[in-house]
Scaffold this active site. Sequence first.
Site, PDB file in Angstrom:
ATOM      1  N   GLU A   6       0.667  -1.360   0.174  1.00  9.56           N
ATOM      2  CA  GLU A   6       0.080  -0.022   0.049  1.00  9.56           C
ATOM      3  C   GLU A   6       0.789   1.274   0.041  1.00  9.56           C
ATOM      4  O   GLU A   6       1.868   1.263   0.631  1.00  9.56           O
ATOM      5  CB  GLU A   6      -0.864  -0.124   1.374  1.00  9.56           C
ATOM      6  N   ASP A  35      10.590   4.997 -18.592  1.00  9.80           N
ATOM      7  CA  ASP A  35       9.223   4.871 -18.366  1.00  9.80           C
ATOM      8  C   ASP A  35       8.322   6.263 -18.223  1.00  9.80           C
ATOM      9  O   ASP A  35       7.664   6.211 -17.359  1.00  9.80           O
ATOM     10  CB  ASP A  35       8.661   3.706 -17.519  1.00  9.80           C
TER      11      ASP A  35
END
Length: 210
Positions: free
Chosen positions: A54, A166
Amino acid sequence: MHFHNGHIKLPGVRTYIDPHTYEDPNQAVHEFAKEIEASCITIERVIGAGEFGEVCSGRLKLPGKRELPVAIKTLKVGYTEKQRRDFLGEASIMGQFDHPNIIHLEGVVTKSKPVMIVTEYMENGSLDTFLKKNDGQFTVIQLVGMLRGIAAGMRYLSDMGYVHRDLAARNILINSNLVCKVSDFGLSRVLEDDPEAAYTTRVRSNRMHF
Ligand code: AMP
């Protein structure tokens, strides 16, 4: 000239060091990232899902410093040694950068569990979601301001000898002042499955390792 873990450091020239070149990846983390006591961190809420666990928002209060809003990436329990290495690899990379358009690393928690990466908090989250949600609401000047920020961040990375590989709106974070910062310095991209793997591999080998 200084020799530094086998890397030559030229005075006045800052270049990126690939954490892979360290025999012990833990040494790279501790060289480039500050260890934070878990007791200095207050987790408030979950804001996203990262590759390793998370992502939360919260506060960081270091002794003698004022409290800061932060994002906290956690490494989920039951991780393998490789996952821990890859997770912390991002901090080893991020910790080498210092630029207003690159996400700033506050530090890492490695001495207690969960293992965490603590960065500055970007109130508006990732740029792709933010732009879709607010479609048509920005002036050209505002949009160009965002682009200039991203370009400045990428220019800095390039000057450091780092190839991001990226660049995409989902990997840009935006704060409440609409300042855009490059993020996502993960090491775990699956090159084998990538149709551009040959190209990517070639680019990678062009990284400068001093
Ligand atoms: P990542 O693992 O870096 O792709 O993060 C997953 C998601 O968490 C992102 O898409 C963002 O929505 C959120 N996030 C990550 N880092 C931050 C941050 N520094 N500030 C605010 N949100 C973040």
